[in-house]
Design an enzyme around this catalytic site. Structure first.
Site, PDB file in Angstrom:
ATOM      1  N   PRO A 266       0.909  -1.169  -0.171  1.00 49.65           N
ATOM      2  CA  PRO A 266       0.109   0.075  -0.068  1.00 49.65           C
ATOM      3  C   PRO A 266       0.754   1.249   0.123  1.00 49.65           C
ATOM      4  O   PRO A 266       1.877   1.229   0.624  1.00 49.65           O
ATOM      5  CB  PRO A 266      -0.739  -0.206   1.243  1.00 49.65           C
ATOM      6  CG  PRO A 266       0.292  -1.068   2.112  1.00 49.65           C
ATOM      7  CD  PRO A 266       0.676  -1.886   1.392  1.00 49.65           C
ATOM      8  N   GLY A 267       0.447   2.256  -0.638  1.00 50.26           N
ATOM      9  CA  GLY A 267       0.944   3.568  -0.788  1.00 50.26           C
ATOM     10  C   GLY A 267       0.152   4.682  -0.147  1.00 50.26           C
ATOM     11  O   GLY A 267      -0.118   5.141   0.950  1.00 50.26           O
ATOM     12  N   ARG A 306      -3.058  16.312  -8.788  1.00 51.54           N
ATOM     13  CA  ARG A 306      -4.015  15.176  -8.962  1.00 51.54           C
ATOM     14  C   ARG A 306      -5.309  15.757  -9.744  1.00 51.54           C
ATOM     15  O   ARG A 306      -5.843  14.980 -10.520  1.00 51.54           O
ATOM     16  CB  ARG A 306      -4.220  14.492  -7.739  1.00 51.54           C
ATOM     17  CG  ARG A 306      -2.988  13.694  -7.232  1.00 51.54           C
ATOM     18  CD  ARG A 306      -3.638  13.034  -5.934  1.00 51.54           C
ATOM     19  NE  ARG A 306      -4.030  11.701  -6.083  1.00 51.54           N
ATOM     20  CZ  ARG A 306      -5.478  11.607  -5.990  1.00 51.54           C
ATOM     21  NH1 ARG A 306      -6.335  12.498  -5.565  1.00 51.54           N
ATOM     22  NH2 ARG A 306      -6.168  10.389  -6.472  1.00 51.54           N
ATOM     23  N   TYR A 310      -5.904  13.788 -13.018  1.00 48.38           N
ATOM     24  CA  TYR A 310      -6.952  12.599 -13.111  1.00 48.38           C
ATOM     25  C   TYR A 310      -8.246  13.127 -12.848  1.00 48.38           C
ATOM     26  O   TYR A 310      -9.003  12.348 -13.078  1.00 48.38           O
ATOM     27  CB  TYR A 310      -6.637  11.725 -11.802  1.00 48.38           C
ATOM     28  CG  TYR A 310      -5.307  11.275 -11.614  1.00 48.38           C
ATOM     29  CD1 TYR A 310      -4.625  10.266 -12.496  1.00 48.38           C
ATOM     30  CD2 TYR A 310      -4.595  11.059 -10.415  1.00 48.38           C
ATOM     31  CE1 TYR A 310      -3.611   9.816 -12.642  1.00 48.38           C
ATOM     32  CE2 TYR A 310      -3.460  10.667 -10.334  1.00 48.38           C
ATOM     33  CZ  TYR A 310      -2.659  10.041 -11.283  1.00 48.38           C
ATOM     34  OH  TYR A 310      -1.687   9.287 -11.195  1.00 48.38           O
ATOM     35  N   CYS A 339      -0.237  30.172 -13.417  1.00 53.16           N
ATOM     36  CA  CYS A 339      -0.916  30.980 -14.456  1.00 53.16           C
ATOM     37  C   CYS A 339      -1.007  30.020 -15.659  1.00 53.16           C
ATOM     38  O   CYS A 339      -0.193  29.828 -16.615  1.00 53.16           O
ATOM     39  CB  CYS A 339      -0.207  32.216 -14.917  1.00 53.16           C
ATOM     40  SG  CYS A 339      -0.401  33.149 -16.344  1.00 53.16           S
ATOM     41  N   GLU A 340      -2.079  29.212 -15.361  1.00 53.29           N
ATOM     42  CA  GLU A 340      -2.370  27.770 -16.213  1.00 53.29           C
ATOM     43  C   GLU A 340      -3.676  27.618 -16.051  1.00 53.29           C
ATOM     44  O   GLU A 340      -4.426  27.468 -15.136  1.00 53.29           O
ATOM     45  CB  GLU A 340      -1.481  26.784 -15.642  1.00 53.29           C
ATOM     46  CG  GLU A 340      -2.038  25.470 -16.349  1.00 53.29           C
ATOM     47  CD  GLU A 340      -1.637  25.449 -17.869  1.00 53.29           C
ATOM     48  OE1 GLU A 340      -2.507  24.982 -18.590  1.00 53.29           O
ATOM     49  OE2 GLU A 340      -0.369  25.706 -18.384  1.00 53.29           O
ATOM     50  N   TYR A 375       0.757  11.075  -3.142  1.00 51.11           N
ATOM     51  CA  TYR A 375       0.974  11.610  -4.419  1.00 51.11           C
ATOM     52  C   TYR A 375       0.482  13.354  -4.707  1.00 51.11           C
ATOM     53  O   TYR A 375      -0.143  13.546  -5.627  1.00 51.11           O
ATOM     54  CB  TYR A 375       0.055  10.718  -5.658  1.00 51.11           C
ATOM     55  CG  TYR A 375       0.721   9.275  -5.280  1.00 51.11           C
ATOM     56  CD1 TYR A 375       1.612   8.908  -5.988  1.00 51.11           C
ATOM     57  CD2 TYR A 375      -0.253   8.433  -4.568  1.00 51.11           C
ATOM     58  CE1 TYR A 375       1.860   7.654  -5.901  1.00 51.11           C
ATOM     59  CE2 TYR A 375       0.245   7.184  -4.529  1.00 51.11           C
ATOM     60  CZ  TYR A 375       1.332   6.717  -4.985  1.00 51.11           C
ATOM     61  OH  TYR A 375       1.957   5.294  -5.101  1.00 51.11           O
TER      62      TYR A 375
END
Length: 422
Positions: A266-267, A306, A310, A339-340, A375
Protein backbone atom coordinates in the site's frame (compact mmCIF):
# COMPACT_ATOMS: atom_id res chain seq x y z
CA UNK A 1 -28.17 19.15 -1.76
CA UNK A 2 -24.48 18.21 -1.65
CA UNK A 3 -23.13 17.81 1.86
CA UNK A 4 -20.40 20.15 3.04
CA UNK A 5 -17.10 18.35 3.63
CA UNK A 6 -15.64 18.39 7.14
CA UNK A 7 -12.12 18.47 8.58
CA UNK A 8 -10.71 14.96 9.00
CA UNK A 9 -8.08 15.20 11.73
CA UNK A 10 -7.41 18.89 12.28
CA UNK A 11 -9.49 21.22 14.42
CA UNK A 12 -10.27 24.74 13.25
CA UNK A 13 -8.12 26.36 15.94
CA UNK A 14 -5.20 24.15 14.85
CA UNK A 15 -5.67 25.29 11.25
CA UNK A 16 -5.43 28.91 12.34
CA UNK A 17 -2.45 28.38 14.66
CA UNK A 18 -0.48 26.29 12.15
CA UNK A 19 -1.15 28.76 9.34
CA UNK A 20 -0.13 31.63 11.60
CA UNK A 21 3.08 29.89 12.72
CA UNK A 22 4.25 28.37 9.44
CA UNK A 23 2.36 30.29 6.76
CA UNK A 24 0.46 28.88 3.78
CA UNK A 25 0.40 26.84 1.64
CA UNK A 26 1.38 24.16 4.12
CA UNK A 27 1.16 20.37 4.09
CA UNK A 28 0.26 18.96 7.52
CA UNK A 29 0.59 15.24 8.32
CA UNK A 30 -0.82 13.51 11.39
CA UNK A 31 1.57 11.19 13.22
CA UNK A 32 -1.36 9.57 15.02
CA UNK A 33 -3.27 8.87 11.80
CA UNK A 34 -0.20 7.43 10.04
CA UNK A 35 0.48 5.04 12.91
CA UNK A 36 -3.16 3.89 12.89
CA UNK A 37 -3.03 3.19 9.15
CA UNK A 38 0.16 1.19 9.68
CA UNK A 39 -1.63 -0.92 12.30
CA UNK A 40 -4.59 -1.44 9.96
CA UNK A 41 -2.41 -2.80 7.15
CA UNK A 42 -0.40 -5.00 9.51
CA UNK A 43 -3.71 -6.66 10.47
CA UNK A 44 -4.43 -7.68 6.85
CA UNK A 45 -5.90 -11.24 6.73
CA UNK A 46 -3.27 -13.86 5.93
CA UNK A 47 -2.75 -17.58 6.30
CA UNK A 48 0.98 -18.04 6.86
CA UNK A 49 2.52 -14.64 7.45
CA UNK A 50 2.39 -11.10 6.10
CA UNK A 51 4.89 -8.57 4.76
CA UNK A 52 3.80 -4.97 4.27
CA UNK A 53 5.81 -2.72 1.96
CA UNK A 54 5.25 1.01 1.76
CA UNK A 55 5.16 2.29 -1.82
CA UNK A 56 7.33 5.24 -0.89
CA UNK A 57 6.59 7.13 -4.11
CA UNK A 58 3.33 8.10 -2.36
CA UNK A 59 5.25 10.36 0.01
CA UNK A 60 8.99 9.92 0.67
CA UNK A 61 9.36 12.51 3.44
CA UNK A 62 12.00 11.21 5.84
CA UNK A 63 9.81 11.66 8.93
CA UNK A 64 7.06 9.57 7.36
CA UNK A 65 9.62 6.92 6.41
CA UNK A 66 10.84 6.81 10.01
CA UNK A 67 7.31 6.14 11.27
CA UNK A 68 6.99 3.28 8.77
CA UNK A 69 10.35 1.85 9.80
CA UNK A 70 9.44 1.85 13.49
CA UNK A 71 6.27 -0.07 12.64
CA UNK A 72 8.28 -2.75 10.83
CA UNK A 73 7.01 -1.85 7.38
CA UNK A 74 9.32 -2.57 4.44
CA UNK A 75 9.98 -0.40 1.39
CA UNK A 76 8.86 -0.66 -2.22
CA UNK A 77 11.07 1.66 -4.29
CA UNK A 78 10.10 2.70 -7.81
CA UNK A 79 13.49 4.10 -8.82
CA UNK A 80 17.13 3.83 -7.87
CA UNK A 81 16.83 7.32 -6.40
CA UNK A 82 14.19 6.08 -3.97
CA UNK A 83 16.54 3.24 -3.04
CA UNK A 84 19.24 5.79 -2.20
CA UNK A 85 16.76 7.81 -0.12
CA UNK A 86 15.59 4.76 1.82
CA UNK A 87 19.18 3.65 2.49
CA UNK A 88 20.11 7.16 3.60
CA UNK A 89 17.31 7.21 6.16
CA UNK A 90 18.29 3.94 7.75
CA UNK A 91 16.44 1.16 5.97
CA UNK A 92 18.51 -2.00 5.64
CA UNK A 93 19.21 -3.04 2.03
CA UNK A 94 17.35 -6.32 2.43
CA UNK A 95 14.20 -4.45 3.51
CA UNK A 96 14.05 -2.57 0.19
CA UNK A 97 12.50 -3.96 -2.99
CA UNK A 98 13.32 -2.14 -6.25
CA UNK A 99 10.43 -2.30 -8.73
CA UNK A 100 11.39 0.07 -11.51
CA UNK A 101 10.07 0.96 -14.96
CA UNK A 102 13.50 2.34 -15.89
CA UNK A 103 16.38 -0.10 -15.64
CA UNK A 104 18.56 1.25 -12.80
CA UNK A 105 22.06 2.38 -13.69
CA UNK A 106 23.36 1.36 -10.25
CA UNK A 107 21.72 -2.05 -10.62
CA UNK A 108 24.70 -4.25 -9.74
CA UNK A 109 25.77 -2.00 -6.85
CA UNK A 110 22.34 -2.11 -5.20
CA UNK A 111 21.87 -5.85 -5.63
CA UNK A 112 25.39 -6.44 -4.37
CA UNK A 113 24.50 -4.57 -1.18
CA UNK A 114 21.48 -6.79 -0.61
CA UNK A 115 18.65 -4.72 -2.10
CA UNK A 116 15.98 -7.03 -3.48
CA UNK A 117 15.09 -6.78 -7.16
CA UNK A 118 11.71 -7.18 -8.81
CA UNK A 119 12.16 -7.88 -12.54
CA UNK A 120 9.45 -6.03 -14.47
CA UNK A 121 10.37 -7.04 -18.03
CA UNK A 122 12.18 -9.79 -19.90
CA UNK A 123 15.07 -7.40 -20.45
CA UNK A 124 15.38 -6.76 -16.72
CA UNK A 125 15.19 -10.47 -15.90
CA UNK A 126 17.85 -11.31 -18.52
CA UNK A 127 20.14 -8.58 -17.15
CA UNK A 128 19.70 -9.90 -13.61
CA UNK A 129 20.51 -13.44 -14.73
CA UNK A 130 23.69 -12.35 -16.51
CA UNK A 131 24.92 -10.32 -13.54
CA UNK A 132 23.75 -12.63 -10.74
CA UNK A 133 23.36 -16.21 -11.97
CA UNK A 134 21.95 -18.51 -9.30
CA UNK A 135 20.75 -15.61 -7.13
CA UNK A 136 17.25 -14.89 -5.83
CA UNK A 137 14.87 -12.56 -7.62
CA UNK A 138 11.24 -11.47 -7.69
CA UNK A 139 9.25 -11.30 -10.93
CA UNK A 140 6.36 -8.97 -11.69
CA UNK A 141 3.64 -10.27 -14.02
CA UNK A 142 0.86 -8.42 -15.80
CA UNK A 143 -2.06 -10.80 -15.18
CA UNK A 144 -4.20 -9.37 -17.94
CA UNK A 145 -6.63 -7.70 -15.54
CA UNK A 146 -6.71 -4.23 -14.08
CA UNK A 147 -8.77 -2.03 -11.79
CA UNK A 148 -8.74 1.74 -11.54
CA UNK A 149 -11.13 4.67 -11.43
CA UNK A 150 -9.44 5.95 -14.60
CA UNK A 151 -7.11 4.36 -17.16
CA UNK A 152 -4.35 6.49 -15.65
CA UNK A 153 -4.60 4.57 -12.37
CA UNK A 154 -5.08 1.13 -13.96
CA UNK A 155 -1.78 -0.78 -14.03
CA UNK A 156 -2.93 -4.16 -15.33
CA UNK A 157 -4.30 -5.45 -18.62
CA UNK A 158 -3.44 -4.77 -22.26
CA UNK A 159 -3.29 -0.99 -21.80
CA UNK A 160 -0.56 -1.22 -19.16
CA UNK A 161 3.19 -1.59 -19.71
CA UNK A 162 3.80 -2.69 -16.11
CA UNK A 163 5.12 -6.20 -15.58
CA UNK A 164 5.76 -9.16 -17.88
CA UNK A 165 2.69 -10.13 -19.91
CA UNK A 166 1.27 -13.35 -18.46
CA UNK A 167 1.37 -15.18 -21.80
CA UNK A 168 5.16 -14.84 -21.80
CA UNK A 169 5.52 -17.27 -18.89
CA UNK A 170 7.41 -19.82 -21.09
CA UNK A 171 9.99 -17.14 -21.96
CA UNK A 172 10.35 -16.28 -18.29
CA UNK A 173 10.94 -19.93 -17.45
CA UNK A 174 13.58 -20.18 -20.18
CA UNK A 175 15.57 -17.25 -18.75
CA UNK A 176 15.23 -18.63 -15.21
CA UNK A 177 16.55 -22.00 -16.33
CA UNK A 178 19.32 -20.46 -18.45
CA UNK A 179 20.83 -18.61 -15.48
CA UNK A 180 19.64 -20.95 -12.71
CA UNK A 181 17.84 -18.03 -11.09
CA UNK A 182 15.97 -18.67 -7.85
CA UNK A 183 12.52 -17.10 -8.13
CA UNK A 184 11.65 -16.32 -4.51
CA UNK A 185 8.64 -14.11 -5.14
CA UNK A 186 6.01 -13.46 -7.81
CA UNK A 187 4.24 -10.13 -7.92
CA UNK A 188 1.17 -8.57 -9.50
CA UNK A 189 -0.47 -5.17 -9.12
CA UNK A 190 -3.73 -4.21 -10.82
CA UNK A 191 -4.26 -0.53 -10.02
CA UNK A 192 -6.19 1.65 -7.62
CA UNK A 193 -9.74 0.45 -8.16
CA UNK A 194 -9.74 -2.39 -5.63
CA UNK A 195 -12.64 -4.21 -7.22
CA UNK A 196 -12.88 -7.19 -4.80
CA UNK A 197 -13.79 -9.66 -7.52
CA UNK A 198 -10.95 -8.54 -9.79
CA UNK A 199 -8.54 -8.65 -6.86
CA UNK A 200 -9.70 -12.16 -5.94
CA UNK A 201 -9.22 -13.31 -9.54
CA UNK A 202 -5.75 -11.80 -9.73
CA UNK A 203 -4.81 -13.56 -6.49
CA UNK A 204 -5.81 -16.83 -8.13
CA UNK A 205 -3.65 -16.14 -11.18
CA UNK A 206 -0.70 -15.01 -9.07
CA UNK A 207 -0.80 -18.25 -7.11
CA UNK A 208 -0.69 -20.07 -10.47
CA UNK A 209 2.56 -18.20 -11.24
CA UNK A 210 3.85 -19.31 -7.84
CA UNK A 211 2.93 -22.88 -8.77
CA UNK A 212 5.14 -22.58 -11.87
CA UNK A 213 8.21 -21.84 -9.71
CA UNK A 214 8.78 -24.32 -6.84
CA UNK A 215 11.24 -21.94 -5.15
CA UNK A 216 8.66 -19.19 -4.53
CA UNK A 217 8.09 -18.42 -0.84
CA UNK A 218 6.37 -15.03 -1.10
CA UNK A 219 3.41 -13.88 -3.20
CA UNK A 220 2.90 -10.13 -3.57
CA UNK A 221 -0.54 -8.89 -4.56
CA UNK A 222 0.56 -5.27 -4.71
CA UNK A 223 -1.47 -2.40 -3.35
CA UNK A 224 -3.94 -0.04 -4.93
CA UNK A 225 -6.55 -0.08 -2.17
CA UNK A 226 -9.17 2.53 -2.92
CA UNK A 227 -9.25 5.45 -0.50
CA UNK A 228 -12.49 7.41 -0.32
CA UNK A 229 -11.38 11.00 -0.08
CA UNK A 230 -14.85 12.53 -0.38
CA UNK A 231 -17.81 11.77 1.90
CA UNK A 232 -19.66 10.09 -0.98
CA UNK A 233 -16.73 7.75 -1.72
CA UNK A 234 -16.04 4.45 0.02
CA UNK A 235 -12.64 3.21 1.12
CA UNK A 236 -11.49 -0.36 0.73
CA UNK A 237 -12.17 -2.52 3.77
CA UNK A 238 -8.91 -4.45 4.13
CA UNK A 239 -10.54 -7.16 6.19
CA UNK A 240 -13.26 -7.62 3.59
CA UNK A 241 -10.96 -7.68 0.59
CA UNK A 242 -8.42 -9.94 2.30
CA UNK A 243 -10.85 -12.50 3.70
CA UNK A 244 -11.51 -14.44 0.45
CA UNK A 245 -7.80 -14.50 -0.44
CA UNK A 246 -6.69 -16.19 2.77
CA UNK A 247 -8.42 -19.53 1.89
CA UNK A 248 -6.70 -19.48 -1.50
CA UNK A 249 -3.32 -19.57 0.24
CA UNK A 250 -4.53 -22.36 2.51
CA UNK A 251 -5.73 -24.39 -0.47
CA UNK A 252 -2.39 -23.84 -2.21
CA UNK A 253 -0.54 -25.11 0.87
CA UNK A 254 -2.72 -28.19 1.08
CA UNK A 255 -2.16 -28.97 -2.59
CA UNK A 256 1.54 -28.12 -2.97
CA UNK A 257 2.94 -28.33 0.56
CA UNK A 258 4.15 -24.71 0.51
CA UNK A 259 2.97 -22.14 3.05
CA UNK A 260 3.41 -18.91 1.13
CA UNK A 261 3.87 -15.54 2.80
CA UNK A 262 1.50 -12.84 1.58
CA UNK A 263 2.93 -9.45 0.71
CA UNK A 264 0.99 -6.23 0.10
CA UNK A 265 2.31 -2.84 -1.05
CA UNK A 266 0.00 0.00 0.00
CA UNK A 267 0.99 3.58 -0.64
CA UNK A 268 -2.18 5.65 -0.87
CA UNK A 269 -3.93 3.65 1.85
CA UNK A 270 -1.15 4.27 4.36
CA UNK A 271 -0.85 8.01 3.95
CA UNK A 272 -3.56 9.68 1.82
CA UNK A 273 -6.04 10.52 4.59
CA UNK A 274 -3.22 11.47 6.97
CA UNK A 275 -2.38 14.72 5.19
CA UNK A 276 -4.04 18.10 4.70
CA UNK A 277 -3.02 21.14 2.67
CA UNK A 278 -3.62 24.48 4.39
CA UNK A 279 -4.23 27.33 1.95
CA UNK A 280 -5.36 30.94 2.05
CA UNK A 281 -8.08 32.49 -0.11
CA UNK A 282 -6.17 34.95 -2.27
CA UNK A 283 -9.00 36.33 -4.37
CA UNK A 284 -12.69 35.94 -5.27
CA UNK A 285 -13.88 36.73 -8.81
CA UNK A 286 -16.85 35.93 -11.04
CA UNK A 287 -17.77 35.78 -14.71
CA UNK A 288 -21.20 37.34 -14.51
CA UNK A 289 -24.72 36.09 -13.90
CA UNK A 290 -24.39 33.25 -16.40
CA UNK A 291 -20.88 32.30 -15.39
CA UNK A 292 -19.09 31.06 -12.28
CA UNK A 293 -17.85 32.34 -8.94
CA UNK A 294 -14.17 31.54 -8.64
CA UNK A 295 -12.18 31.11 -5.46
CA UNK A 296 -8.45 31.60 -5.97
CA UNK A 297 -6.09 29.90 -3.48
CA UNK A 298 -2.43 30.56 -2.73
CA UNK A 299 -1.62 26.96 -3.76
CA UNK A 300 -2.01 25.24 -7.09
CA UNK A 301 -1.08 22.35 -9.32
CA UNK A 302 2.51 22.84 -8.20
CA UNK A 303 1.42 21.47 -4.78
CA UNK A 304 -1.29 19.02 -5.87
CA UNK A 305 -1.44 17.98 -9.50
CA UNK A 306 -4.02 15.17 -9.01
CA UNK A 307 -7.11 17.24 -9.94
CA UNK A 308 -5.46 18.39 -13.17
CA UNK A 309 -3.97 14.99 -13.95
CA UNK A 310 -6.85 12.69 -13.00
CA UNK A 311 -9.83 14.93 -12.37
CA UNK A 312 -9.40 13.78 -8.76
CA UNK A 313 -11.61 15.25 -6.05
CA UNK A 314 -10.38 16.42 -2.66
CA UNK A 315 -12.50 17.74 0.22
CA UNK A 316 -12.30 21.52 0.50
CA UNK A 317 -13.24 23.02 3.86
CA UNK A 318 -13.61 26.74 4.59
CA UNK A 319 -12.10 27.85 7.91
CA UNK A 320 -12.74 31.47 8.85
CA UNK A 321 -9.62 33.36 9.85
CA UNK A 322 -11.47 35.28 12.57
CA UNK A 323 -12.90 32.13 14.18
CA UNK A 324 -16.47 32.77 13.09
CA UNK A 325 -18.79 30.43 11.17
CA UNK A 326 -19.49 30.94 7.43
CA UNK A 327 -22.77 32.86 7.00
CA UNK A 328 -23.93 30.69 4.10
CA UNK A 329 -22.89 28.03 1.59
CA UNK A 330 -21.70 29.02 -1.87
CA UNK A 331 -20.94 27.15 -5.10
CA UNK A 332 -17.35 27.94 -6.12
CA UNK A 333 -15.03 26.86 -8.86
CA UNK A 334 -11.81 26.56 -6.88
CA UNK A 335 -8.63 27.38 -8.77
CA UNK A 336 -4.93 27.51 -8.01
CA UNK A 337 -2.32 30.25 -8.23
CA UNK A 338 -0.52 28.97 -11.33
CA UNK A 339 -0.93 30.99 -14.53
CA UNK A 340 -2.38 27.92 -16.24
CA UNK A 341 -5.96 27.28 -17.38
CA UNK A 342 -5.74 23.69 -16.17
CA UNK A 343 -4.93 24.72 -12.59
CA UNK A 344 -8.43 23.98 -11.32
CA UNK A 345 -9.05 21.99 -8.14
CA UNK A 346 -12.72 21.37 -8.93
CA UNK A 347 -12.82 19.87 -12.40
CA UNK A 348 -13.94 16.80 -14.24
CA UNK A 349 -11.47 14.46 -15.88
CA UNK A 350 -10.77 16.21 -19.15
CA UNK A 351 -10.65 19.69 -17.68
CA UNK A 352 -14.25 20.92 -17.55
CA UNK A 353 -14.69 23.09 -14.44
CA UNK A 354 -17.32 22.16 -11.89
CA UNK A 355 -18.56 23.90 -8.79
CA UNK A 356 -18.11 22.81 -5.20
CA UNK A 357 -20.53 23.77 -2.43
CA UNK A 358 -18.48 25.28 0.41
CA UNK A 359 -18.80 27.61 3.31
CA UNK A 360 -18.81 31.22 2.12
CA UNK A 361 -15.31 32.68 2.28
CA UNK A 362 -13.67 36.08 2.27
CA UNK A 363 -10.21 36.98 1.06
CA UNK A 364 -7.76 35.96 3.79
CA UNK A 365 -9.81 33.03 5.09
CA UNK A 366 -8.35 29.55 5.04
CA UNK A 367 -9.32 26.55 2.92
CA UNK A 368 -8.17 23.11 4.01
CA UNK A 369 -7.72 20.59 1.21
CA UNK A 370 -8.01 17.15 2.76
CA UNK A 371 -6.65 13.70 1.81
CA UNK A 372 -3.43 15.02 0.29
CA UNK A 373 -0.97 12.76 2.12
CA UNK A 374 -0.26 10.63 -0.96
CA UNK A 375 0.89 11.62 -4.44
CA UNK A 376 0.64 15.35 -3.78
CA UNK A 377 3.84 16.65 -2.24
CA UNK A 378 5.73 13.79 -3.89
CA UNK A 379 4.39 14.80 -7.33
CA UNK A 380 4.79 18.54 -6.79
CA UNK A 381 6.89 20.80 -8.98
CA UNK A 382 9.10 23.75 -8.15
CA UNK A 383 9.82 25.23 -11.56
CA UNK A 384 6.43 26.26 -12.93
CA UNK A 385 5.92 29.99 -12.30
CA UNK A 386 9.02 29.62 -10.07
CA UNK A 387 6.86 28.93 -7.03
CA UNK A 388 8.88 27.46 -4.15
CA UNK A 389 8.13 23.97 -2.88
CA UNK A 390 5.37 23.85 -0.28
CA UNK A 391 6.55 23.44 3.29
CA UNK A 392 5.55 20.37 5.34
CA UNK A 393 4.73 19.94 9.02
CA UNK A 394 4.22 16.80 11.09
CA UNK A 395 1.43 17.15 13.64
CA UNK A 396 2.67 15.20 16.62
CA UNK A 397 0.40 13.20 18.89
CA UNK A 398 0.65 15.95 21.51
CA UNK A 399 -0.80 18.44 19.03
CA UNK A 400 2.45 20.32 18.33
CA UNK A 401 3.54 21.02 14.79
CA UNK A 402 7.09 20.09 13.76
CA UNK A 403 8.51 21.58 10.55
CA UNK A 404 9.78 18.64 8.49
CA UNK A 405 10.47 20.36 5.17
CA UNK A 406 10.90 24.09 4.85
CA UNK A 407 9.78 26.20 1.94
CA UNK A 408 12.72 26.55 -0.40
CA UNK A 409 13.30 30.24 -1.20
CA UNK A 410 13.16 31.13 -4.87
CA UNK A 411 16.61 32.69 -4.44
CA UNK A 412 18.00 29.23 -3.69
CA UNK A 413 16.59 27.92 -6.97
CA UNK A 414 18.22 30.79 -8.86
CA UNK A 415 21.51 30.26 -7.02
CA UNK A 416 21.52 26.59 -8.01
CA UNK A 417 20.96 27.55 -11.64
CA UNK A 418 23.85 30.00 -11.49
CA UNK A 419 26.12 27.31 -10.09
CA UNK A 420 25.13 24.98 -12.91
CA UNK A 421 25.87 27.65 -15.51
CA UNK A 422 29.28 28.37 -14.05
Amino acid sequence: MTSIEKLKFLKEDQVRSLANEFGTPLFVYSEKEIEQKCDDTLAFPNAFGLQVRYAMKANPNSNILQIMKKKGILIDASSEHEVLRALHFGFKPESIMLTSQEFPKAFEEFIGKGVKFNACSLRQLEAFGKAFPGKSVSIRFNPGLGSGHTKKTDVGGVTSSFGIWHEKLPEVKAIVEKYKIVVEKVHTHIGSGSDPEVWKAVAKYTLEYAEAFPTVTVVSLGGGYKVGRMEDEKSTDLQKIGAPVKPQFEEFAAKHGRKLILEIEPGTYLIALCGALLTTVDDLVDTGSKGFRFMKLDAGMDSNTRPSLYGARHPLVTVKKDGSTPKSNVDYVVVGHCCESGDVFTQKEGGEPMTRLMGEAEIGDYVVMEAVGAYCSSMSTKNYNSFPETAEVLLRKNGEGKLIRKKEPVLEIFRNEILVVE
